[in-house]
Design an enzyme around this catalytic site. Structure first.
Site, short mmCIF file in Angstrom:
data_model
loop_
_atom_site.label_atom_id
_atom_site.label_comp_id
_atom_site.label_asym_id
_atom_site.label_seq_id
_atom_site.Cartn_x
_atom_site.Cartn_y
_atom_site.Cartn_z
N TYR A 142 0.83 -1.21 0.00
CA TYR A 142 0.00 0.00 0.00
C TYR A 142 0.87 1.26 0.00
CZ TYR A 142 -3.86 3.05 1.60
OH TYR A 142 -4.81 4.03 1.73
N LYS A 174 0.73 4.09 -2.94
CA LYS A 174 0.31 5.46 -2.66
C LYS A 174 1.44 6.46 -2.89
CE LYS A 174 -4.00 4.83 -1.63
NZ LYS A 174 -5.04 5.24 -2.61
#
Length: 311
Positions: A158, A162
């Protein structure tokens, strides 16, 4: 509906069947935009559409798993077929597969990268292709995360996705400037299904579920609030008022708004002949002392009355 800042605009919001994405879509519709809802579940997507059309807004659903070009093409075509054109893309779709590094599988890594990072790439490419071919000064908004800025335990996949999204947005802003298209990243901090399970946010989420205002500590010090607190920024970036705002990473949550900087050097030193191992062994720690960077977001301790109840 009365005239609003987004009257006549058409927006795609990926991953908008529920949660933050649904709040973004509902707010865009409330300000006049026709919205394409996207989810992987037909019933969820239909319910999201109903939540907008029942209030007098315009919305349709395109059910597709974001990531591949085929889904991106279907979303753009769906917007044009339903409403005649496209003006706004909000890249919000995402999944989580949180595990520490040694427990994270290739599949855990790949699925998160595919939906978040590749999905932002494919959807932005197809939207920009439409904008450029049709002379539309469009808006591309992508959703980042504090994890992408600071790192977070158990979120290698993640964090990479991001952080990559913000890097893509900076690049999009350069490439799309001549066409009049803006690209920005929004970094939300808000109550979601995920934060419901985090004891640290228990008091805030419970207050929100009761329809009460979240305690000021969460809204101010932590910048933690509701999905609607973030939706205002999404809507503003989608409007003509933000036509000169591009390439930015903007944090939103609770009562707080933040503009994130580029990573910049904190210390610059020169050594004639370059930095050998011996030179580094002698001088490096002294040069860096007081400038070592933290990892993970630095969150203040909860006041005693805000701490989760012991069960």
């Amino acid at each position: 509906m009365t005239a609003t800042p987004l009257e006549g605009k058409v927006a795609i919001v990926t991953g908008s069947g529920q949660g933050l994405g649904l709040a973004y879509a509902q707010t865009l519709a409330r300000y006049g935009a026709a919205v394409v809802i996207n989810d992987v579940n037909q019933e969820t997507a239909d319910a999201a559409v109903e939540s907008i059309t029942s209030q007098g807004g315009k919305a349709v659903a395109v059910v597709a798993p974001v990531g591949d070009t085929e889904a991106a093409t279907a979303l753009v075509q769906g917007a044009v077929e339903a409403f005649g054109h496209l003006d706004i893309l909000v890249n919000n779709a995402g999944v989580l597969r949180d595990k520490s590094l040694l427990k994270m599988t290739d599949e855990d890594f790949d699925v998160v990268i595919k939906v978040h990072l590749r999905g932002t790439f494919t959807c932005s490419r197809e939207a920009y292709r439409y904008f450029k071919e049709n002379g539309v000064a469009g808006r591309i908004i992508a959703i980042g995360s504090p994890t992408g800025q600071y790192g977070n335990f158990g979120q290698t996949n993640y964090a990479a996705a991001k952080a990559g999204i913000v890097g893509m947005i900076r690049t999009f802003a350069l490439e799309m400037k001549k066409a009049g298209v803006t690209a920005n990243a929004v970094i939300p901090v808000a109550a979601t299904a995920m934060t419901k399970t985090v004891p640290f946010f228990q008091k805030a989420v419970e207050a929100d579920e009761r329809g009460e205002a979240m305690p000021a500590f969460f809204r101010h010090e932590l910048g933690f609030g509701t999905a609607e607190d973030v939706a205002g920024l999404i809507t503003w970036l989608a409007s003509d008022d933000a036509a000169d705002v591009s390439g930015q990473a903007i944090g939103a949550g609770g009562d707080r708004l933040q503009l994130f900087s580029h990573p910049t050097p904190l210390v610059t030193e020169y050594r004639e002949g370059g930095w050998t191992y011996e030179a580094l062994a002698e001088q490096a720690k002294g040069l860096f002392e007081g400038n070592w960077q933290t990892v993970g977001e630095m969150i203040p301790e909860l006041p005693a009355d805000m701490r989760p109840e012991q069960r």
